[in-house]
Design a protein around this motif. Structure first.
Motif, mmCIF file in Angstrom:
data_model
loop_
_atom_site.group_PDB
_atom_site.id
_atom_site.type_symbol
_atom_site.label_atom_id
_atom_site.label_comp_id
_atom_site.label_asym_id
_atom_site.label_seq_id
_atom_site.Cartn_x
_atom_site.Cartn_y
_atom_site.Cartn_z
ATOM 1 N N MET A 157 6.608 33.822 12.522
ATOM 2 C CA MET A 157 6.989 32.719 13.417
ATOM 3 C C MET A 157 6.801 33.171 14.863
ATOM 4 N N PHE A 158 5.690 32.773 15.459
ATOM 5 C CA PHE A 158 5.388 33.222 16.812
ATOM 6 C C PHE A 158 6.426 32.668 17.784
ATOM 7 N N THR A 159 6.845 33.517 18.725
ATOM 8 C CA THR A 159 7.951 33.191 19.624
ATOM 9 C C THR A 159 7.540 33.386 21.075
ATOM 10 N N SER A 160 7.949 32.448 21.918
ATOM 11 C CA SER A 160 7.704 32.547 23.359
ATOM 12 C C SER A 160 9.027 32.807 24.064
ATOM 13 N N VAL A 161 9.093 33.893 24.812
ATOM 14 C CA VAL A 161 10.265 34.201 25.637
ATOM 15 C C VAL A 161 9.944 33.752 27.052
ATOM 16 N N VAL A 162 10.661 32.755 27.538
ATOM 17 C CA VAL A 162 10.394 32.159 28.849
ATOM 18 C C VAL A 162 11.461 32.626 29.830
ATOM 19 N N ILE A 163 11.011 33.251 30.915
ATOM 20 C CA ILE A 163 11.938 33.866 31.876
ATOM 21 C C ILE A 163 11.729 33.285 33.271
ATOM 22 N N THR A 175 16.101 38.756 15.769
ATOM 23 C CA THR A 175 17.277 37.961 15.382
ATOM 24 C C THR A 175 17.013 36.483 15.582
ATOM 25 N N HIS A 176 16.421 36.131 16.706
ATOM 26 C CA HIS A 176 16.105 34.718 16.946
ATOM 27 C C HIS A 176 15.095 34.208 15.914
ATOM 28 N N GLN A 177 14.094 34.995 15.615
ATOM 29 C CA GLN A 177 13.098 34.579 14.627
ATOM 30 C C GLN A 177 13.730 34.387 13.254
ATOM 31 N N HIS A 178 14.593 35.290 12.870
ATOM 32 C CA HIS A 178 15.208 35.232 11.543
ATOM 33 C C HIS A 178 16.044 33.968 11.367
ATOM 34 N N VAL A 179 16.852 33.641 12.366
ATOM 35 C CA VAL A 179 17.716 32.456 12.267
ATOM 36 C C VAL A 179 16.875 31.191 12.142
ATOM 37 N N HIS A 180 15.843 31.074 12.946
ATOM 38 C CA HIS A 180 15.026 29.859 12.909
ATOM 39 C C HIS A 180 14.168 29.787 11.645
ATOM 40 N N ALA A 181 13.807 30.930 11.086
ATOM 41 C CA ALA A 181 13.037 30.923 9.843
ATOM 42 C C ALA A 181 13.899 30.510 8.660
ATOM 43 N N GLN A 182 15.199 30.806 8.744
ATOM 44 C CA GLN A 182 16.112 30.471 7.653
ATOM 45 C C GLN A 182 16.487 28.993 7.636
ATOM 46 N N GLY A 230 33.652 21.911 13.565
ATOM 47 C CA GLY A 230 34.825 21.243 14.106
ATOM 48 C C GLY A 230 34.874 21.218 15.617
ATOM 49 N N PHE A 231 33.969 21.923 16.266
ATOM 50 C CA PHE A 231 33.916 21.903 17.723
ATOM 51 C C PHE A 231 33.121 20.669 18.142
ATOM 52 N N ARG A 232 33.755 19.756 18.840
ATOM 53 C CA ARG A 232 33.191 18.425 19.046
ATOM 54 C C ARG A 232 32.169 18.333 20.172
ATOM 55 N N ARG A 233 32.145 19.309 21.065
ATOM 56 C CA ARG A 233 31.218 19.210 22.206
ATOM 57 C C ARG A 233 30.423 20.507 22.363
ATOM 58 N N PRO A 234 29.593 20.840 21.401
ATOM 59 C CA PRO A 234 28.859 22.114 21.493
ATOM 60 C C PRO A 234 27.902 22.175 22.671
ATOM 61 N N TRP A 235 27.509 21.031 23.202
ATOM 62 C CA TRP A 235 26.554 21.023 24.304
ATOM 63 C C TRP A 235 27.117 21.661 25.572
ATOM 64 N N VAL A 236 28.448 21.735 25.702
ATOM 65 C CA VAL A 236 29.020 22.341 26.910
ATOM 66 C C VAL A 236 28.812 23.853 26.920
ATOM 67 N N LEU A 237 28.434 24.423 25.783
ATOM 68 C CA LEU A 237 28.205 25.867 25.683
ATOM 69 C C LEU A 237 26.738 26.248 25.904
ATOM 70 N N PHE A 238 25.898 25.254 26.031
ATOM 71 C CA PHE A 238 24.452 25.459 26.147
ATOM 72 C C PHE A 238 24.086 25.933 27.549
ATOM 73 N N GLY A 239 23.268 26.982 27.631
ATOM 74 C CA GLY A 239 22.778 27.461 28.913
ATOM 75 C C GLY A 239 21.435 28.137 28.722
ATOM 76 N N THR A 240 20.581 28.064 29.713
ATOM 77 C CA THR A 240 19.221 28.577 29.564
ATOM 78 C C THR A 240 19.095 30.050 29.937
ATOM 79 N N GLU A 241 20.208 30.744 30.123
ATOM 80 C CA GLU A 241 20.135 32.181 30.390
ATOM 81 C C GLU A 241 19.950 32.970 29.091
ATOM 82 N N HIS A 242 20.307 32.368 27.965
ATOM 83 C CA HIS A 242 20.066 32.973 26.649
ATOM 84 C C HIS A 242 20.258 31.905 25.582
ATOM 85 N N VAL A 243 19.153 31.333 25.144
ATOM 86 C CA VAL A 243 19.208 30.319 24.088
ATOM 87 C C VAL A 243 17.807 30.183 23.485
ATOM 88 N N SER A 244 17.735 29.884 22.195
ATOM 89 C CA SER A 244 16.428 29.625 21.565
ATOM 90 C C SER A 244 16.463 28.283 20.850
#
Length: 278
Positions: A1-7, A102-109, A198-212
């Motif tokens: 699974m080819f991966t692009s790390v964007v910085i 780790t990122h590749q493994h989670v997305h492949a699963q 059960g966490f109703r607003r997961p989007w509040v935890l989203f940030g582009t400093e580390h996410v795939s």
């Protein structure tokens, strides 16, 4: 699974080199990922240093002569990325050897996952004369505890403190300072689990400093919108969530956040971590 790390980065060349070096140490075969540096009109020698960096992986640097709003910068990264998975990463992070894998493994699963950063420690990888007084004091105290870390030879210029062999040995991951923001995320993880059930607003935890995120999901969501930085990220996260993406924490990864001077220069504004720690 080819991966692009964007910085995305701006005026942080010395910290960025540590980030790029840590990606040279990945367990993942180097032909399975690429790194795209988005130089947002830096006034230092970021582009020159990236071009000269001896990367083991495919490394691209796109320099913008005029500073772009964050949404345009992130969308440029999506457009240039070739990977099925896009990892957005701050240019001030030092990553462990298993980062890409780790990122590749989670997305492949499992499909349609949004894998968010959880574990972080802070470190002074570079001495910067623009540090706030609180950062100066903390940096000096930290260096007193670890004599194996270089001392700044000048108080008037930026001085790298870490050696490549120290990063390769994993030493900085053992001597990093606590990160209050990461501690708060850990509290949420302890209560709701890594899958945030059960966490109703997961989007509040989203940030582009580390996410795939799968590239297809980003394109389907329509890209980042023109909003203030935090709102830009949350707006995207909401659209990903509504499209059926599942949010989870990358519980087995601990990254090092390299301390940066506060916005506005020394004495004008406290650093984010010192501000939030109170």
């Amino acid at each position: 699974m080819f991966t692009s790390v964007v910085i995305p980065t701006r005026n942080a060349a010395d910290r960025l080199l540590y980030t790029l070096f840590s990606l040279n140490l990945q367990y993942t075969p180097f032909d399975q990922f690429e790194v795209i540096v988005l130089d947002n009109a830096s006034q230092d020698d970021t582009s020159d240093k990236v071009t000269a960096f001896p990367a083991h992986y495919s490394l691209h640097c796109q320099r913008f002569r005029r500073r772009l709003a964050m949404h345009r910068l992130l969308n440029a990264g999506i457009s240039r990325a070739k990977g099925e998975i896009i990892v957005f990463l701050s240019g001030s992070m030092i990553v462990p050897r298993e980062f890409v894998g780790t990122h590749q493994h989670v997305h492949a699963q499992e499909a349609k996952q949004v894998l968010m950063g959880l574990g972080e420690r802070r470190i002074y990888s570079v001495y910067d004369p623009r540090f706030s007084p609180a950062q100066m004091e903390e940096c000096s105290a930290w260096l007193e505890h670890y004599p194996q870390i270089k001392r700044p030879h000048s108080s008037a210029c930026v001085v790298p403190l870490l050696e490549e062999k120290q990063i390769a040995s994993g030493l900085p991951f053992h001597i990093g300072l606590p990160c209050p923001e990461a501690d708060r995320r850990q509290v949420i993880c302890d209560k709701f689990g890594t899958r945030l059930e059960g966490f109703r607003r997961p989007w509040v935890l989203f940030g582009t400093e580390h996410v795939s995120i799968p590239r297809a999901a980003l394109i389907k969501a329509g890209g980042f919108k023109e909003l203030p930085r935090r709102e830009t990220e949350r707006d995207m996260a909401k659209r990903l969530w509504k499209s059926g993406c599942q949010f989870r924490f990358a519980e087995k990864l601990t990254l090092l956040r390299q301390e940066r001077p506060p916005v506005g220069g020394p004495g004008q504004r406290k650093s984010r971590n010192n501000r939030r720690a109170k």
